[in-house]
Design a protein around this motif. Structure first.
Motif, PDB file in Angstrom:
ATOM      1  N   ILE A   1      -3.143 -52.569  36.624  1.00  0.00           N
ATOM      2  CA  ILE A   1      -2.059 -51.671  37.031  1.00  0.00           C
ATOM      3  C   ILE A   1      -1.375 -51.061  35.807  1.00  0.00           C
ATOM      4  CG2 ILE A   1       0.139 -51.524  38.238  1.00  0.00           C
ATOM      5  CD1 ILE A   1      -0.869 -53.846  40.015  1.00  0.00           C
ATOM      6  N   ALA A   2      -1.122 -51.885  34.801  1.00  0.00           N
ATOM      7  CA  ALA A   2      -0.434 -51.398  33.609  1.00  0.00           C
ATOM      8  C   ALA A   2      -1.252 -50.333  32.888  1.00  0.00           C
ATOM      9  CB  ALA A   2      -0.149 -52.567  32.667  1.00  0.00           C
ATOM     10  N   THR A   3      -2.555 -50.544  32.794  1.00  0.00           N
ATOM     11  CA  THR A   3      -3.421 -49.556  32.147  1.00  0.00           C
ATOM     12  C   THR A   3      -3.478 -48.270  32.967  1.00  0.00           C
ATOM     13  OG1 THR A   3      -4.793 -51.341  31.233  1.00  0.00           O
ATOM     14  CG2 THR A   3      -5.730 -49.135  31.238  1.00  0.00           C
ATOM     15  N   ALA A   4      -3.539 -48.402  34.269  1.00  0.00           N
ATOM     16  CA  ALA A   4      -3.627 -47.223  35.135  1.00  0.00           C
ATOM     17  C   ALA A   4      -2.389 -46.339  35.020  1.00  0.00           C
ATOM     18  CB  ALA A   4      -3.821 -47.658  36.590  1.00  0.00           C
ATOM     19  N   VAL A   5      -1.212 -46.949  34.805  1.00  0.00           N
ATOM     20  CA  VAL A   5       0.013 -46.151  34.724  1.00  0.00           C
ATOM     21  C   VAL A   5       0.388 -45.797  33.294  1.00  0.00           C
ATOM     22  CG1 VAL A   5       0.902 -47.082  36.881  1.00  0.00           C
ATOM     23  CG2 VAL A   5       1.552 -48.179  34.714  1.00  0.00           C
ATOM     24  N   GLY A   6      -0.431 -46.222  32.322  1.00  0.00           N
ATOM     25  CA  GLY A   6      -0.252 -45.689  30.978  1.00  0.00           C
ATOM     26  C   GLY A   6       0.335 -46.598  29.926  1.00  0.00           C
ATOM     27  N   LEU A   7       0.455 -47.888  30.163  1.00  0.00           N
ATOM     28  CA  LEU A   7       0.928 -48.772  29.103  1.00  0.00           C
ATOM     29  C   LEU A   7      -0.129 -48.898  28.015  1.00  0.00           C
ATOM     30  CD1 LEU A   7       3.155 -49.516  31.159  1.00  0.00           C
ATOM     31  CD2 LEU A   7       3.117 -51.797  30.142  1.00  0.00           C
ATOM     32  N   PRO A   8       0.281 -49.085  26.775  1.00  0.00           N
ATOM     33  CA  PRO A   8      -0.679 -49.143  25.662  1.00  0.00           C
ATOM     34  C   PRO A   8      -1.655 -50.314  25.812  1.00  0.00           C
ATOM     35  CG  PRO A   8       1.556 -48.839  24.833  1.00  0.00           C
ATOM     36  CD  PRO A   8       1.675 -49.166  26.293  1.00  0.00           C
ATOM     37  N   ARG A   9      -2.951 -50.019  25.728  1.00  0.00           N
ATOM     38  CA  ARG A   9      -3.966 -51.063  25.811  1.00  0.00           C
ATOM     39  C   ARG A   9      -3.876 -52.038  24.632  1.00  0.00           C
ATOM     40  NH1 ARG A   9      -8.466 -49.650  24.608  1.00  0.00           N
ATOM     41  NH2 ARG A   9      -8.127 -47.528  23.887  1.00  0.00           N
ATOM     42  N   GLN A  10      -3.377 -51.559  23.495  1.00  0.00           N
ATOM     43  CA  GLN A  10      -3.289 -52.417  22.325  1.00  0.00           C
ATOM     44  C   GLN A  10      -2.333 -53.588  22.562  1.00  0.00           C
ATOM     45  OE1 GLN A  10      -2.937 -49.128  22.428  1.00  0.00           O
ATOM     46  NE2 GLN A  10      -4.292 -48.154  20.926  1.00  0.00           N
ATOM     47  N   ALA A  11      -1.176 -53.280  23.165  1.00  0.00           N
ATOM     48  CA  ALA A  11      -0.211 -54.338  23.457  1.00  0.00           C
ATOM     49  C   ALA A  11      -0.767 -55.319  24.477  1.00  0.00           C
ATOM     50  CB  ALA A  11       1.098 -53.722  23.972  1.00  0.00           C
ATOM     51  N   ILE A  12      -1.470 -54.794  25.465  1.00  0.00           N
ATOM     52  CA  ILE A  12      -2.076 -55.639  26.490  1.00  0.00           C
ATOM     53  C   ILE A  12      -3.131 -56.558  25.886  1.00  0.00           C
ATOM     54  CG2 ILE A  12      -3.585 -55.565  28.517  1.00  0.00           C
ATOM     55  CD1 ILE A  12      -2.048 -52.958  29.278  1.00  0.00           C
ATOM     56  N   SER A  13      -3.940 -56.011  24.980  1.00  0.00           N
ATOM     57  CA  SER A  13      -4.973 -56.806  24.325  1.00  0.00           C
ATOM     58  C   SER A  13      -4.349 -57.888  23.449  1.00  0.00           C
ATOM     59  CB  SER A  13      -5.873 -55.902  23.474  1.00  0.00           C
ATOM     60  OG  SER A  13      -6.490 -54.921  24.278  1.00  0.00           O
ATOM     61  N   PHE A  14      -3.259 -57.552  22.778  1.00  0.00           N
ATOM     62  CA  PHE A  14      -2.542 -58.543  21.971  1.00  0.00           C
ATOM     63  C   PHE A  14      -2.083 -59.715  22.836  1.00  0.00           C
ATOM     64  CE2 PHE A  14       1.093 -60.431  19.910  1.00  0.00           C
ATOM     65  CZ  PHE A  14       0.780 -60.412  18.559  1.00  0.00           C
ATOM     66  N   LEU A  15      -1.523 -59.396  23.997  1.00  0.00           N
ATOM     67  CA  LEU A  15      -1.078 -60.450  24.902  1.00  0.00           C
ATOM     68  C   LEU A  15      -2.253 -61.253  25.448  1.00  0.00           C
ATOM     69  CD1 LEU A  15       1.746 -58.641  26.901  1.00  0.00           C
ATOM     70  CD2 LEU A  15       2.014 -60.481  25.236  1.00  0.00           C
ATOM     71  N   GLY A  16      -3.404 -60.589  25.652  1.00  0.00           N
ATOM     72  CA  GLY A  16      -4.595 -61.317  26.074  1.00  0.00           C
ATOM     73  C   GLY A  16      -5.007 -62.345  25.039  1.00  0.00           C
ATOM     74  N   GLY A  17      -4.987 -61.941  23.775  1.00  0.00           N
ATOM     75  CA  GLY A  17      -5.293 -62.886  22.710  1.00  0.00           C
ATOM     76  C   GLY A  17      -4.282 -64.008  22.625  1.00  0.00           C
ATOM     77  N   TYR A  18      -3.013 -63.655  22.816  1.00  0.00           N
ATOM     78  CA  TYR A  18      -1.947 -64.664  22.779  1.00  0.00           C
ATOM     79  C   TYR A  18      -2.109 -65.688  23.900  1.00  0.00           C
ATOM     80  CZ  TYR A  18       2.719 -66.632  23.536  1.00  0.00           C
ATOM     81  OH  TYR A  18       3.758 -67.493  23.739  1.00  0.00           O
ATOM     82  N   GLY A  19      -2.449 -65.211  25.088  1.00  0.00           N
ATOM     83  CA  GLY A  19      -2.501 -66.092  26.245  1.00  0.00           C
ATOM     84  C   GLY A  19      -3.789 -66.873  26.385  1.00  0.00           C
TER      85      GLY A  19
END
Length: 249
Positions: free
Chosen positions: A58-76
Protein backbone atom coordinates in the motif's frame (compact mmCIF):
# COMPACT_ATOMS: atom_id res chain seq x y z
CA UNK A 1 -25.80 6.59 -18.16
CA UNK A 2 -24.17 3.19 -17.88
CA UNK A 3 -24.22 2.09 -14.19
CA UNK A 4 -20.67 0.79 -14.63
CA UNK A 5 -19.49 4.36 -15.14
CA UNK A 6 -21.01 5.43 -11.82
CA UNK A 7 -19.61 2.39 -10.02
CA UNK A 8 -16.16 3.07 -11.40
CA UNK A 9 -16.43 6.70 -10.32
CA UNK A 10 -17.40 5.69 -6.78
CA UNK A 11 -14.46 3.28 -6.66
CA UNK A 12 -12.10 6.06 -7.70
CA UNK A 13 -13.48 8.40 -5.04
CA UNK A 14 -13.31 5.72 -2.34
CA UNK A 15 -9.74 4.77 -3.16
CA UNK A 16 -8.63 8.41 -3.17
CA UNK A 17 -10.24 9.00 0.24
CA UNK A 18 -8.66 5.82 1.60
CA UNK A 19 -5.27 6.84 0.21
CA UNK A 20 -5.60 10.24 1.86
CA UNK A 21 -6.31 8.73 5.29
CA UNK A 22 -3.46 6.26 4.80
CA UNK A 23 -0.99 9.00 3.91
CA UNK A 24 -2.00 10.95 7.02
CA UNK A 25 -1.43 7.86 9.15
CA UNK A 26 1.93 7.21 7.54
CA UNK A 27 3.06 10.82 7.87
CA UNK A 28 2.10 10.89 11.55
CA UNK A 29 4.20 7.81 12.23
CA UNK A 30 1.31 5.45 12.97
CA UNK A 31 2.68 3.00 10.39
CA UNK A 32 6.05 2.13 8.92
CA UNK A 33 8.45 3.31 11.59
CA UNK A 34 10.87 1.45 13.83
CA UNK A 35 8.43 1.19 16.76
CA UNK A 36 5.76 -0.30 14.47
CA UNK A 37 8.29 -2.85 13.23
CA UNK A 38 9.15 -3.73 16.84
CA UNK A 39 5.57 -4.10 18.04
CA UNK A 40 3.61 -5.43 15.05
CA UNK A 41 6.11 -7.16 12.77
CA UNK A 42 9.32 -8.41 14.33
CA UNK A 43 8.98 -11.77 16.07
CA UNK A 44 5.45 -12.43 14.79
CA UNK A 45 6.46 -15.13 12.32
CA UNK A 46 4.53 -15.50 9.09
CA UNK A 47 1.85 -13.11 10.35
CA UNK A 48 4.48 -10.39 10.75
CA UNK A 49 5.82 -11.09 7.25
CA UNK A 50 2.34 -10.75 5.76
CA UNK A 51 1.61 -7.54 7.68
CA UNK A 52 4.88 -6.02 6.49
CA UNK A 53 4.34 -6.99 2.85
CA UNK A 54 0.76 -5.65 2.93
CA UNK A 55 1.89 -2.35 4.43
CA UNK A 56 4.74 -2.03 1.92
CA UNK A 57 2.38 -2.80 -0.96
CA UNK A 58 0.00 0.00 0.00
CA UNK A 59 2.77 2.43 0.91
CA UNK A 60 4.58 1.87 -2.38
CA UNK A 61 1.36 2.21 -4.37
CA UNK A 62 0.62 5.62 -2.84
CA UNK A 63 4.15 6.91 -3.28
CA UNK A 64 6.20 6.46 -0.12
CA UNK A 65 9.95 6.16 -0.79
CA UNK A 66 11.01 2.56 -1.44
CA UNK A 67 14.40 3.33 0.11
CA UNK A 68 12.89 4.00 3.53
CA UNK A 69 10.74 0.89 3.26
CA UNK A 70 13.76 -1.23 2.34
CA UNK A 71 15.69 0.21 5.29
CA UNK A 72 12.90 -0.84 7.62
CA UNK A 73 12.85 -4.28 6.00
CA UNK A 74 16.52 -4.68 6.83
CA UNK A 75 15.92 -3.39 10.34
CA UNK A 76 13.05 -5.77 11.00
CA UNK A 77 14.17 -8.92 9.23
CA UNK A 78 17.88 -8.68 8.49
CA UNK A 79 19.58 -8.23 5.16
CA UNK A 80 18.40 -11.22 3.12
CA UNK A 81 14.85 -11.60 4.43
CA UNK A 82 14.40 -7.83 4.58
CA UNK A 83 15.47 -7.51 0.96
CA UNK A 84 13.08 -10.25 -0.13
CA UNK A 85 10.07 -8.94 1.78
CA UNK A 86 10.62 -5.29 0.84
CA UNK A 87 11.10 -6.27 -2.81
CA UNK A 88 7.93 -8.38 -2.78
CA UNK A 89 5.91 -5.50 -1.33
CA UNK A 90 7.41 -3.00 -3.79
CA UNK A 91 6.54 -5.21 -6.77
CA UNK A 92 2.99 -5.72 -5.49
CA UNK A 93 2.64 -1.97 -4.95
CA UNK A 94 3.81 -1.34 -8.50
CA UNK A 95 1.32 -3.90 -9.78
CA UNK A 96 -1.50 -2.40 -7.70
CA UNK A 97 -0.92 1.16 -8.96
CA UNK A 98 -0.44 0.00 -12.56
CA UNK A 99 -3.66 -1.99 -12.74
CA UNK A 100 -5.60 0.58 -10.71
CA UNK A 101 -4.75 3.16 -13.37
CA UNK A 102 -5.40 0.77 -16.25
CA UNK A 103 -8.79 -0.57 -15.17
CA UNK A 104 -10.27 1.88 -12.68
CA UNK A 105 -8.63 5.30 -12.58
CA UNK A 106 -7.80 5.86 -16.25
CA UNK A 107 -9.72 9.14 -16.62
CA UNK A 108 -8.40 10.54 -13.33
CA UNK A 109 -4.75 9.68 -14.06
CA UNK A 110 -4.93 10.94 -17.66
CA UNK A 111 -6.42 14.25 -16.51
CA UNK A 112 -4.01 14.62 -13.57
CA UNK A 113 -0.78 13.69 -15.37
CA UNK A 114 -1.35 14.25 -19.13
CA UNK A 115 2.25 15.20 -19.95
CA UNK A 116 3.72 12.42 -17.82
CA UNK A 117 1.48 9.81 -19.48
CA UNK A 118 2.55 10.98 -22.92
CA UNK A 119 6.24 10.92 -22.06
CA UNK A 120 6.15 7.57 -20.27
CA UNK A 121 4.24 6.05 -23.16
CA UNK A 122 6.82 7.28 -25.68
CA UNK A 123 9.85 6.42 -23.53
CA UNK A 124 8.81 2.87 -22.58
CA UNK A 125 6.78 1.74 -25.56
CA UNK A 126 9.40 0.31 -27.94
CA UNK A 127 11.87 -1.29 -25.49
CA UNK A 128 9.70 -1.65 -22.42
CA UNK A 129 11.78 -4.03 -20.29
CA UNK A 130 15.11 -2.25 -20.87
CA UNK A 131 13.76 1.27 -20.53
CA UNK A 132 11.77 0.40 -17.41
CA UNK A 133 14.89 -1.11 -15.86
CA UNK A 134 16.77 2.11 -16.57
CA UNK A 135 14.01 4.26 -15.08
CA UNK A 136 14.07 2.21 -11.86
CA UNK A 137 17.84 2.56 -11.56
CA UNK A 138 17.72 6.35 -11.79
CA UNK A 139 18.03 8.14 -8.43
CA UNK A 140 15.32 10.67 -9.38
CA UNK A 141 11.67 10.63 -10.40
CA UNK A 142 8.43 9.50 -8.77
CA UNK A 143 7.90 5.75 -8.54
CA UNK A 144 4.15 6.07 -7.94
CA UNK A 145 3.52 8.53 -10.77
CA UNK A 146 5.53 6.32 -13.14
CA UNK A 147 3.38 3.33 -12.19
CA UNK A 148 0.13 5.24 -12.70
CA UNK A 149 1.22 6.82 -15.98
CA UNK A 150 2.43 3.48 -17.34
CA UNK A 151 -0.91 1.90 -16.41
CA UNK A 152 -2.80 4.45 -18.49
CA UNK A 153 -0.35 4.26 -21.41
CA UNK A 154 -0.10 1.61 -24.12
CA UNK A 155 2.89 0.01 -22.34
CA UNK A 156 2.64 -3.79 -22.05
CA UNK A 157 2.27 -4.96 -18.46
CA UNK A 158 4.59 -8.00 -18.37
CA UNK A 159 7.86 -6.34 -19.49
CA UNK A 160 7.02 -3.25 -17.43
CA UNK A 161 6.51 -5.25 -14.24
CA UNK A 162 9.51 -7.54 -14.82
CA UNK A 163 11.75 -4.56 -15.65
CA UNK A 164 10.52 -2.83 -12.49
CA UNK A 165 11.25 -5.90 -10.35
CA UNK A 166 14.83 -6.17 -11.60
CA UNK A 167 15.35 -2.42 -11.40
CA UNK A 168 14.06 -2.28 -7.82
CA UNK A 169 16.51 -4.93 -6.64
CA UNK A 170 19.77 -2.93 -6.30
CA UNK A 171 18.40 -0.13 -4.14
CA UNK A 172 16.27 -2.57 -2.13
CA UNK A 173 19.40 -4.57 -1.28
CA UNK A 174 21.43 -1.44 -0.54
CA UNK A 175 18.95 0.09 1.90
CA UNK A 176 18.12 -3.25 3.51
CA UNK A 177 21.86 -3.63 4.13
CA UNK A 178 21.97 -0.18 5.74
CA UNK A 179 19.07 -1.03 8.02
CA UNK A 180 20.11 -4.55 8.90
CA UNK A 181 21.68 -5.73 12.10
CA UNK A 182 24.18 -8.11 10.50
CA UNK A 183 27.57 -8.46 12.13
CA UNK A 184 29.26 -5.59 10.30
CA UNK A 185 30.38 -2.36 11.92
CA UNK A 186 27.52 0.15 11.43
CA UNK A 187 29.83 2.80 9.98
CA UNK A 188 31.28 0.32 7.50
CA UNK A 189 27.81 -1.02 6.64
CA UNK A 190 26.44 2.44 5.92
CA UNK A 191 29.59 3.40 4.04
CA UNK A 192 29.31 0.33 1.82
CA UNK A 193 25.64 1.13 1.26
CA UNK A 194 26.41 4.71 0.22
CA UNK A 195 29.08 3.54 -2.23
CA UNK A 196 26.73 0.94 -3.74
CA UNK A 197 23.91 3.50 -4.00
CA UNK A 198 26.13 5.97 -5.84
CA UNK A 199 27.37 3.16 -8.11
CA UNK A 200 23.86 1.95 -9.01
CA UNK A 201 22.71 5.54 -9.57
CA UNK A 202 25.63 6.28 -11.88
CA UNK A 203 24.90 3.06 -13.75
CA UNK A 204 21.30 4.16 -14.22
CA UNK A 205 22.38 7.59 -15.48
CA UNK A 206 24.92 6.02 -17.88
CA UNK A 207 22.37 3.58 -19.29
CA UNK A 208 19.78 6.35 -19.61
CA UNK A 209 22.14 8.47 -21.68
CA UNK A 210 23.42 5.51 -23.69
CA UNK A 211 20.23 3.58 -24.46
CA UNK A 212 17.35 6.04 -24.49
CA UNK A 213 17.16 5.94 -28.31
CA UNK A 214 16.94 9.72 -28.65
CA UNK A 215 13.99 10.00 -26.25
CA UNK A 216 13.66 11.96 -23.04
CA UNK A 217 11.82 10.74 -19.95
CA UNK A 218 11.16 14.10 -18.34
CA UNK A 219 12.56 17.65 -18.38
CA UNK A 220 13.03 17.63 -14.61
CA UNK A 221 14.79 14.25 -14.68
CA UNK A 222 17.15 15.40 -17.44
CA UNK A 223 17.90 18.57 -15.47
CA UNK A 224 18.65 16.70 -12.25
CA UNK A 225 20.94 14.09 -13.79
CA UNK A 226 22.57 16.47 -16.25
CA UNK A 227 21.04 14.90 -19.34
CA UNK A 228 22.51 15.45 -22.78
CA UNK A 229 21.10 17.79 -25.39
CA UNK A 230 17.37 17.88 -25.89
CA UNK A 231 15.90 14.82 -27.55
CA UNK A 232 13.71 14.95 -30.68
CA UNK A 233 9.92 15.37 -30.22
CA UNK A 234 8.59 12.56 -28.05
CA UNK A 235 5.72 11.37 -30.18
CA UNK A 236 7.28 11.74 -33.60
CA UNK A 237 5.23 9.56 -35.94
CA UNK A 238 2.84 8.58 -33.18
CA UNK A 239 -0.25 10.49 -32.06
CA UNK A 240 -0.73 11.50 -28.40
CA UNK A 241 -3.10 9.74 -26.06
CA UNK A 242 -6.58 11.16 -25.61
CA UNK A 243 -8.55 11.30 -22.32
CA UNK A 244 -9.65 7.69 -22.71
CA UNK A 245 -6.12 6.44 -23.11
CA UNK A 246 -6.55 5.77 -26.85
CA UNK A 247 -4.04 7.13 -29.33
CA UNK A 248 -5.23 10.00 -31.49
CA UNK A 249 -4.82 9.71 -35.25
Amino acid sequence: MNPKVLIRGFIVIATLIAAGYLLRALESGVLLDASWIDTAVRGHGVKGDIIFIAAVTIATAVGLPRQAISFLGGYGFGFLAGTGLALAGSILGCLLAFYYARFVGRAFVTARYPDKVRKIDSFLHDHTFTMTLIVRLLPVGSNAVTNLAAGVSSVRSRPFLSGSALGYLPQTMIFALMGSGIAIDPTLRIGVGVVLFVTSSLLGVYLYRKLRHGKKLDDAVDSEIGGDALAPPLNEGRGPLDASGERQK
